[in-house]
Design an enzyme around this catalytic site. Structure first.
Site: not given
Length: 343
Positions: A209, A250-252, A270
């Protein structure tokens, strides 16, 4: 009456002062010079406490309270005792918030760096900052003016924090750019690795990441909330957002301006939320979805598809409230019938 063991209120204030602070109107102009010494619940108030009525179910308590002054909505004035002084506001809860801020202003940061704090030589610390015992500020990190960094908090290399921020105890911040007037409560984790793997029969392969976390101005991050950094791009929390305790981002993920995320919500990678979205407690959202501007997802719902702007959804899977109500009515009817399998 409030317990002043930990937080002593400012004041006292005259009702005329509180009307100006909150934008409320004194009913019939009465009580301008009446002095209020604190805020209290209807059932616990003394004569010099200010109370609030914003729901009809508390009318009985209003009639029995010892308080002589009340923040109240226009529709509830008729329920108040004749002897009570009233601060009338179309949004009593907002008026209460503004008045509470006057009674309990934020602590002003004083310039203090604890001997046990570790600040790397390339870090830049603004004026009038307080950095508590055991805190660490990494290389090339930048902290703005009048910030407070709590006990044992970790500010990683290159992190930027704006002015007037409060970062409470035992927080870790990595790979992040944070705006001004941000509050991060104890135990929060910002900018750690996201949960990303490529899998096959031989195992799980970690996806690095390399992104970051961007947090806007006037944001609050609750205790023990986790915000993962992006894999390639960034995870973004826009201005004026409020995240409760124990939230997982969460990521993004991108969360639009003014959104409210209540406790124990989980948002997978996302997914994008528009402005002024509300996710109630324990909502789960799968990844790569879009939740439109002004949408509301009610408590414990699980969102498995996009939500349109302004929609109000509930259930598992989350559907419109009207459809959910129809399903509940049908199930009740079917259960009561002699043959529940027949419609």
């Amino acid at each position: 009456m409030s317990n002043y063991q930990f937080t002593k209120p400012a004041g006292p204030f005259r009702l005329s002062e509180l009307a100006k602070i909150s934008g409320a109107t004194l009913y019939e102009g009465k009580g301008e010079t009446f002095t209020v010494s604190g805020l209290a619940k209807l059932s616990e108030a003394t004569s010099n406490d200010l109370v609030m009525l914003h729901q009809k179910k508390y009318v009985k308590e209003l009639k029995n309270t010892a308080a002589r002054s009340c923040i109240i909505g226009p529709d509830y004035v008729k329920f108040a005792p004749d002897s009570m002084y009233l601060l009338v506001h179309p949004n009593p809860y907002k008026a209460f918030a503004l008045i509470a801020q006057a009674f309990y202003p934020s602590e002003k940061s004083s310039s203090f760096i604890a001997p046990s704090a570790k600040i790397e030589s390339t870090a830049l610390i603004g004026s009038d900052c307080s950095i508590a015992h055991g805190a660490y500020v990494g290389n090339h990190a930048r902290i703005g003016k009048r910030c407070k960094i709590g006990v044992n908090t970790y500010i990683g290399d290159g992190v930027t924090i704006g002015d007037n921020c409060i970062i409470e105890d035992n927080v870790s911040i990595r790979h992040a750019v944070i705006g001004s007037n941000v509050v991060v409560y104890p135990g929060a984790r910002i900018g750690q690795d996201g949960f990303g793997f490529a899998s096959d029969a031989e195992g799980h392969y970690k996806i690095p990441h390399a992104g970051g976390v961007i947090i806007g101005n006037d944001v609050e991050i609750g205790a023990n909330t986790c915000i993962d950094r992006g894999s390639l791009g960034n995870t973004v929390i826009e201005d004026w957002c409020r995240l409760d305790n124990l939230v997982q981002i969460g990521h993004n993920v991108k969360i639009g301006k003014g959104s409210i995320i209540v406790a124990q919500v989980g948002i997978a990678g996302s997914t994008e939320l528009g402005e002024h979205v509300t996710l109630a407690g324990q909502v789960g959202v799968i990844g790569h979805l879009k939740i439109g501007k002004g949408a509301t997802v009610l408590t414990c719902s699980k969102v498995l598809r996009n939500v349109q702007p302004g929609d109000r959804v509930i259930g598992y899977p989350a559907i419109s409230i009207s459809d959910w109500q129809k399903q509940i009515r049908f199930l009740k009817t079917a259960i009561k019938s002699k043959n529940p399998l027949k419609s």
